[in-house]
Design an enzyme around this catalytic site. Sequence first.
Site, PDB file in Angstrom:
ATOM      1  N   SER A  19      22.232  59.206  47.783  1.00 51.88           N
ATOM      2  CA  SER A  19      23.075  60.059  48.616  1.00 51.88           C
ATOM      3  C   SER A  19      23.230  61.398  47.907  1.00 51.88           C
ATOM      4  O   SER A  19      23.295  61.450  46.673  1.00 51.88           O
ATOM      5  CB  SER A  19      24.450  59.405  48.783  1.00 51.88           C
ATOM      6  OG  SER A  19      25.400  60.367  49.186  1.00 51.88           O
ATOM      7  N   HIS A  76      16.902  64.251  48.279  1.00 50.57           N
ATOM      8  CA  HIS A  76      16.597  63.255  47.249  1.00 50.57           C
ATOM      9  C   HIS A  76      15.490  62.346  47.772  1.00 50.57           C
ATOM     10  O   HIS A  76      14.922  62.619  48.849  1.00 50.57           O
ATOM     11  CB  HIS A  76      17.865  62.469  46.882  1.00 50.57           C
ATOM     12  CG  HIS A  76      18.620  61.959  48.079  1.00 50.57           C
ATOM     13  ND1 HIS A  76      18.115  60.998  48.919  1.00 50.57           N
ATOM     14  CD2 HIS A  76      19.829  62.311  48.600  1.00 50.57           C
ATOM     15  CE1 HIS A  76      18.978  60.749  49.880  1.00 50.57           C
ATOM     16  NE2 HIS A  76      20.029  61.546  49.723  1.00 50.57           N
ATOM     17  N   HIS A  91      15.528  61.286  51.461  1.00 55.43           N
ATOM     18  CA  HIS A  91      14.962  62.276  52.383  1.00 55.43           C
ATOM     19  C   HIS A  91      13.435  62.305  52.260  1.00 55.43           C
ATOM     20  O   HIS A  91      12.717  62.399  53.249  1.00 55.43           O
ATOM     21  CB  HIS A  91      15.494  63.678  52.065  1.00 55.43           C
ATOM     22  CG  HIS A  91      16.970  63.832  52.241  1.00 55.43           C
ATOM     23  ND1 HIS A  91      17.836  64.003  51.184  1.00 55.43           N
ATOM     24  CD2 HIS A  91      17.735  63.843  53.355  1.00 55.43           C
ATOM     25  CE1 HIS A  91      19.066  64.125  51.639  1.00 55.43           C
ATOM     26  NE2 HIS A  91      19.042  64.031  52.947  1.00 55.43           N
TER      27      HIS A  91
END
Length: 283
Positions: free
Chosen positions: A185, A34, A37
């Site tokens: 997350s 996501h 990252h």
Amino acid sequence: MKIIRTLPSMTAWSERLRREGVTIGFVPTMGALHDGHRSLIRAARLQCDALVVSIFVNPTQFSPTEDLAKYPRPIAKDRSLCRAEGVDVCFEPTAQAMYPEGFQTVIIVPAITKLWEGASRPHHFGGVAVVVTKLFGMVRPHVALFGQKDYQQAAAVKQLVKDLNLGVAIQVRPTVRERDGLAMSSRNVYLSANERRIAPLLSQALQIGKRMIADGIRDVAAIERAMQQTLKREPTIQVEYLSVCDPDSLEPLPVITTRAVILVAVRIGSIRLIDNMLVKISS
Ligand code: PAF
């Protein structure tokens, strides 16, 4: 972008680049990438000549009751994000190669992993420590980037690298949040519409703690009480822990003096969410 699946090929690639004097950046992930990252990948891309992202859902950091089998694995989407961000190598080892029959080594970072996530998930950090050490051994990065969202994980990795002289610079980058404050997350996809509506209360509670500290309140019990009250506005939220801690040792602080980290974990239905906030007192 190269996709490397075997351990010897990963090591050979890194050895070759290191011999050529290339700096290697590394973002270890479990996939389901996501924007959190993406921000780690972008930061690494800016400072390294070559960039490796690993995608490996590490079985040893899940307990038997956790969500290993249903952990999201959108590999095609993950690879295209990596490709778009200029990643050089996507390292996708198999669990069998990582943990062959007879694997037995354990790594424990006892003090930093004793409380909080370590207490709630006793298997977790042992698995993280082993996989990160193995990945570092194969990727041989100069720098590895981790998200602040998993604050205790980043602290444990820093300690591990220091204790075992792994020779990797660890960078911890700020948590990336949705517009309503929810920390990004891979597990957010599990939230139902109603749980997703409630989830931002976690970051709202952290903001309240931060504001109280900025307003000069130093009494940790009062800060924690106010944060708990915010979370209690939603009866479906169950607080697992909420604590104002020393940002290095992660031990609870009775009073705030200079720096603190507020750590929080809740359950909303069957979904477990964690978040944290670093606070610095300006004199
Ligand atoms: O934060 C994660 O995604 C994982 O814990 C890590 C660091 C990739 C190890 O499996």
